[in-house]
Design a protein around this motif. Structure first.
Motif, PDB file in Angstrom:
ATOM      1  N   GLY A 254       0.812  -1.207   0.000  1.00  0.00           N
ATOM      2  CA  GLY A 254       0.000   0.000   0.000  1.00  0.00           C
ATOM      3  C   GLY A 254       0.847   1.260   0.000  1.00  0.00           C
ATOM      4  N   GLU A 255       0.171   2.368   0.238  1.00  0.00           N
ATOM      5  CA  GLU A 255       0.807   3.676   0.148  1.00  0.00           C
ATOM      6  C   GLU A 255       1.937   3.861   1.157  1.00  0.00           C
ATOM      7  OE1 GLU A 255       0.318   6.288  -2.017  1.00  0.00           O
ATOM      8  OE2 GLU A 255      -0.632   4.629  -3.070  1.00  0.00           O
ATOM      9  N   ASN A 256       1.783   3.238   2.344  1.00  0.00           N
ATOM     10  CA  ASN A 256       2.756   3.416   3.417  1.00  0.00           C
ATOM     11  C   ASN A 256       4.170   3.127   2.985  1.00  0.00           C
ATOM     12  OD1 ASN A 256       1.136   4.199   5.358  1.00  0.00           O
ATOM     13  ND2 ASN A 256       0.951   2.231   6.422  1.00  0.00           N
ATOM     14  N   ALA A 257       4.285   2.186   2.050  1.00  0.00           N
ATOM     15  CA  ALA A 257       5.612   1.739   1.680  1.00  0.00           C
ATOM     16  C   ALA A 257       5.968   2.138   0.260  1.00  0.00           C
ATOM     17  CB  ALA A 257       5.711   0.236   1.849  1.00  0.00           C
ATOM     18  N   SER A 258       5.376   3.201  -0.248  1.00  0.00           N
ATOM     19  CA  SER A 258       5.757   3.656  -1.584  1.00  0.00           C
ATOM     20  C   SER A 258       7.186   4.200  -1.495  1.00  0.00           C
ATOM     21  CB  SER A 258       4.812   4.741  -2.074  1.00  0.00           C
ATOM     22  OG  SER A 258       5.061   5.930  -1.388  1.00  0.00           O
ATOM     23  N   PRO A 259       7.950   4.124  -2.601  1.00  0.00           N
ATOM     24  CA  PRO A 259       9.324   4.616  -2.554  1.00  0.00           C
ATOM     25  C   PRO A 259       9.392   6.063  -2.061  1.00  0.00           C
ATOM     26  CG  PRO A 259       8.956   3.396  -4.566  1.00  0.00           C
ATOM     27  CD  PRO A 259       7.618   3.527  -3.888  1.00  0.00           C
ATOM     28  N   ALA A 260       8.349   6.854  -2.386  1.00  0.00           N
ATOM     29  CA  ALA A 260       8.357   8.256  -1.959  1.00  0.00           C
ATOM     30  C   ALA A 260       8.397   8.374  -0.433  1.00  0.00           C
ATOM     31  CB  ALA A 260       7.128   8.959  -2.512  1.00  0.00           C
ATOM     32  N   ALA A 261       7.814   7.364   0.252  1.00  0.00           N
ATOM     33  CA  ALA A 261       7.765   7.422   1.710  1.00  0.00           C
ATOM     34  C   ALA A 261       9.167   7.396   2.321  1.00  0.00           C
ATOM     35  CB  ALA A 261       6.949   6.256   2.249  1.00  0.00           C
ATOM     36  N   GLU A 262      10.120   6.783   1.589  1.00  0.00           N
ATOM     37  CA  GLU A 262      11.478   6.728   2.125  1.00  0.00           C
ATOM     38  C   GLU A 262      12.229   8.041   2.003  1.00  0.00           C
ATOM     39  OE1 GLU A 262      11.055   2.794   0.551  1.00  0.00           O
ATOM     40  OE2 GLU A 262      13.239   2.767   0.574  1.00  0.00           O
ATOM     41  N   ASN A 263      11.788   8.891   1.070  1.00  0.00           N
ATOM     42  CA  ASN A 263      12.518  10.143   0.861  1.00  0.00           C
ATOM     43  C   ASN A 263      12.569  10.998   2.120  1.00  0.00           C
ATOM     44  OD1 ASN A 263      13.001   9.411  -1.737  1.00  0.00           O
ATOM     45  ND2 ASN A 263      11.251  10.532  -2.597  1.00  0.00           N
ATOM     46  N   GLN A 264      11.501  10.920   2.936  1.00  0.00           N
ATOM     47  CA  GLN A 264      11.486  11.748   4.143  1.00  0.00           C
ATOM     48  C   GLN A 264      12.533  11.296   5.154  1.00  0.00           C
ATOM     49  OE1 GLN A 264       7.959  11.040   6.747  1.00  0.00           O
ATOM     50  NE2 GLN A 264       7.397   9.533   5.178  1.00  0.00           N
TER      51      GLN A 264
ATOM     52  N   ILE B  94       7.756  -3.828   7.362  1.00  0.00           N
ATOM     53  CA  ILE B  94       8.720  -3.715   6.264  1.00  0.00           C
ATOM     54  C   ILE B  94       9.202  -2.291   5.979  1.00  0.00           C
ATOM     55  CG2 ILE B  94       7.169  -3.500   4.252  1.00  0.00           C
ATOM     56  CD1 ILE B  94       9.050  -5.803   3.062  1.00  0.00           C
ATOM     57  N   PRO B  95       8.468  -1.260   6.318  1.00  0.00           N
ATOM     58  CA  PRO B  95       9.044   0.072   6.080  1.00  0.00           C
ATOM     59  C   PRO B  95      10.385   0.263   6.785  1.00  0.00           C
ATOM     60  CG  PRO B  95       6.698   0.262   6.503  1.00  0.00           C
ATOM     61  CD  PRO B  95       7.070  -1.162   6.772  1.00  0.00           C
ATOM     62  N   PHE B  96      10.584  -0.428   7.915  1.00  0.00           N
ATOM     63  CA  PHE B  96      11.868  -0.299   8.620  1.00  0.00           C
ATOM     64  C   PHE B  96      12.982  -1.000   7.843  1.00  0.00           C
ATOM     65  CE2 PHE B  96       8.684   0.558  11.785  1.00  0.00           C
ATOM     66  CZ  PHE B  96       9.197   1.698  12.400  1.00  0.00           C
ATOM     67  N   LEU B  97      12.670  -2.124   7.220  1.00  0.00           N
ATOM     68  CA  LEU B  97      13.669  -2.786   6.380  1.00  0.00           C
ATOM     69  C   LEU B  97      14.005  -1.904   5.179  1.00  0.00           C
ATOM     70  CD1 LEU B  97      15.400  -5.255   5.579  1.00  0.00           C
ATOM     71  CD2 LEU B  97      13.397  -6.109   4.330  1.00  0.00           C
ATOM     72  N   PHE B  98      12.979  -1.319   4.579  1.00  0.00           N
ATOM     73  CA  PHE B  98      13.238  -0.442   3.430  1.00  0.00           C
ATOM     74  C   PHE B  98      14.158   0.718   3.830  1.00  0.00           C
ATOM     75  CE2 PHE B  98       8.824  -1.696   1.581  1.00  0.00           C
ATOM     76  CZ  PHE B  98       9.364  -2.833   0.999  1.00  0.00           C
ATOM     77  N   ARG B  99      13.933   1.240   5.014  1.00  0.00           N
ATOM     78  CA  ARG B  99      14.782   2.350   5.482  1.00  0.00           C
ATOM     79  C   ARG B  99      16.203   1.864   5.768  1.00  0.00           C
ATOM     80  NH1 ARG B  99      10.957   4.845  10.056  1.00  0.00           N
ATOM     81  NH2 ARG B  99      12.853   6.005  10.593  1.00  0.00           N
ATOM     82  N   GLN B 100      16.326   0.642   6.294  1.00  0.00           N
ATOM     83  CA  GLN B 100      17.674   0.085   6.506  1.00  0.00           C
ATOM     84  C   GLN B 100      18.411  -0.055   5.169  1.00  0.00           C
ATOM     85  OE1 GLN B 100      15.940  -3.240   8.877  1.00  0.00           O
ATOM     86  NE2 GLN B 100      17.791  -3.073  10.132  1.00  0.00           N
ATOM     87  N   ILE B 101      17.702  -0.542   4.178  1.00  0.00           N
ATOM     88  CA  ILE B 101      18.327  -0.718   2.853  1.00  0.00           C
ATOM     89  C   ILE B 101      18.742   0.647   2.290  1.00  0.00           C
ATOM     90  CG2 ILE B 101      17.885  -1.420   0.457  1.00  0.00           C
ATOM     91  CD1 ILE B 101      16.009  -3.624   1.643  1.00  0.00           C
ATOM     92  N   ALA B 102      17.862   1.634   2.463  1.00  0.00           N
ATOM     93  CA  ALA B 102      18.194   2.975   1.953  1.00  0.00           C
ATOM     94  C   ALA B 102      19.414   3.538   2.684  1.00  0.00           C
ATOM     95  CB  ALA B 102      16.983   3.895   2.126  1.00  0.00           C
ATOM     96  N   ALA B 103      19.530   3.265   3.985  1.00  0.00           N
ATOM     97  CA  ALA B 103      20.663   3.792   4.758  1.00  0.00           C
ATOM     98  C   ALA B 103      21.973   3.089   4.384  1.00  0.00           C
ATOM     99  CB  ALA B 103      20.385   3.625   6.250  1.00  0.00           C
ATOM    100  N   ILE B 104      21.904   1.778   4.186  1.00  0.00           N
ATOM    101  CA  ILE B 104      23.112   1.001   3.866  1.00  0.00           C
ATOM    102  C   ILE B 104      23.493   1.172   2.392  1.00  0.00           C
ATOM    103  CG2 ILE B 104      24.045  -1.363   3.752  1.00  0.00           C
ATOM    104  CD1 ILE B 104      22.070  -1.984   6.127  1.00  0.00           C
ATOM    105  N   HIS B 105      22.501   1.193   1.561  1.00  0.00           N
ATOM    106  CA  HIS B 105      22.656   1.293   0.104  1.00  0.00           C
ATOM    107  C   HIS B 105      23.649   0.251  -0.430  1.00  0.00           C
ATOM    108  CE1 HIS B 105      22.497   3.012  -3.881  1.00  0.00           C
ATOM    109  NE2 HIS B 105      21.548   3.838  -3.453  1.00  0.00           N
ATOM    110  N   PRO B 106      23.308  -1.032  -0.272  1.00  0.00           N
ATOM    111  CA  PRO B 106      24.219  -2.075  -0.781  1.00  0.00           C
ATOM    112  C   PRO B 106      24.151  -2.147  -2.306  1.00  0.00           C
ATOM    113  CG  PRO B 106      22.159  -3.058  -0.066  1.00  0.00           C
ATOM    114  CD  PRO B 106      22.043  -1.589   0.240  1.00  0.00           C
ATOM    115  N   LYS B 107      25.129  -2.857  -2.865  1.00  0.00           N
ATOM    116  CA  LYS B 107      25.058  -3.118  -4.315  1.00  0.00           C
ATOM    117  C   LYS B 107      24.070  -4.246  -4.601  1.00  0.00           C
ATOM    118  CE  LYS B 107      29.749  -1.990  -5.861  1.00  0.00           C
ATOM    119  NZ  LYS B 107      31.031  -2.582  -6.254  1.00  0.00           N
TER     120      LYS B 107
END
Ligand code: SF4
Length: 305
Positions: free
Chosen positions: A104-114, A218-231
């Motif tokens: 749903g909307e909660n986990a749209s990529p845009a949500a991570e930008n904040q 899962i939004p927390f996992l998405f944020r972890q991935i964004a913070a780590i930015h693995p290949k």
């Protein structure tokens, strides 16, 4: 020979035939019930028919079948069109395959930008003593994840088991020990990578996390991935792969095939079997090893994904 000569020739031949039939004693030619046909009458008939032919009107008459035996001509067959889901261009739907998003909307990529530029510590602090889904009531410890915050390689499983719940650390039980061996088999140490799960509290009885639990966590996992930015993220098993790629396609179809992480361009996802599954099905280790070799080659820049 012109048509007139042709007609004369035809009549001469007919006369010859009639004479021949007369010599044989035949006096009737044609229908059984008709009276005897005189030679002259036959000549007249032949002449009449020949005249019709000369005008192009004589055609063998087609015998029309009775209506009940008429078979209609075959109709063109229209094949049903099968449309495979495709990625929507320029869509805000984060689903990789054009399906409705699992999150749903909660986990749209845009949500991570904040949360841009936040650290893993920031994310852990925000998670707090989480009660966002029902798993909080049965857990002992939140298992946030551990490893190199700048890792090029991440491993993501579905959720903590009993050992992880007891220690608060990911992948420390038997499956975790196998994962450590898998990491070392490609020339890395466990500390070099980052390891996390889709849900951070243990589902009771080691069941797969339910969709409401995945959505909450899962939004927390998405944020972890964004913070780590693995290949590269190695998705361990079906639930992790489906959550990361936002798809319902199964692991057996996707295993060993590099995918783009749909939320951040440039990050790849490689699905493979979960180590717990490999413990139950050792015959699958060969396929898992093939996947790990792809991971190693990718990190060394030896392959195009
Ligand atoms: S699974 Fe995630 S969302 Fe649910 S309680 Fe645990 S930390 Fe919170």
């Amino acid at each position: 020979m012109n048509p007139r000569e042709e007609l004369g020739d035809l009549i001469a031949q007919a006369r010859e035939h009639l004479r021949y039939y007369s010599e044989l004693g035949l006096t009737h030619i044609g229908e059984k019930s008709t009276p005897a046909v005189s030679e002259q009458r036959v000549e007249d008939l032949i002449a009449k028919q020949a005249t019709s032919t000369a005008h192009g009107a004589f055609e063998p008459k087609r015998q029309e079948p009775p209506a009940s035996t008429i078979i209609p001509p075959p109709q063109p067959v229209t094949k049903p069109t099968i449309t495979m889901p495709t990625k929507k261009e320029n869509s805000t739907d984060p689903s990789l395959f054009g399906e409705p998003s699992l999150f749903g909307e909660n986990a749209s990529p845009a949500a991570e930008n904040q949360y841009a530029n936040e650290t893993l510590e920031d994310i852990r602090r925000d998670l707090g003593d989480c009660h966002r889904c029902k798993l909080w009531s049965t857990r002992t410890n939140i298992v946030f994840g551990e490893g190199n915050p700048k890792a090029e390689l991440m491993f993501v499983g579905e959720g903590p088991g009993a050992d992880e719940d007891a220690t608060g650390r990911p992948f420390v039980g038997r499956a975790g020990q196998l994962l450590t061996k898998m990491i070392e088999a490609i020339g890395l140490k466990r500390e070099d990578v980052y390891i996390a799960n889709v849900v951070k509290s243990r589902p009771p009885g080691n069941r797969a996390p339910e969709s409401d639990e995945v959505k909450a966590c899962i939004p927390f996992l998405f944020r972890q991935i964004a913070a780590i930015h693995p290949k590269l993220i190695v998705a361990l098993g079906n639930p992790a792969m489906q959550a990361l790629l936002d798809t319902k396609i199964g692991i057996t179809k996707m295993r060993g095939h590099f995918q783009g992480y749909p939320r951040i361009p440039g990050i790849k996802v490689l699905p493979t079997f979960h180590p717990a599954y490999l413990l139950r099905s050792p015959d699958k280790k060969r396929e898992a090893w093939e996947d790990l070799k792809k991971v190693r080659a990718f990190l060394r820049g030896e392959t195009e994904s």
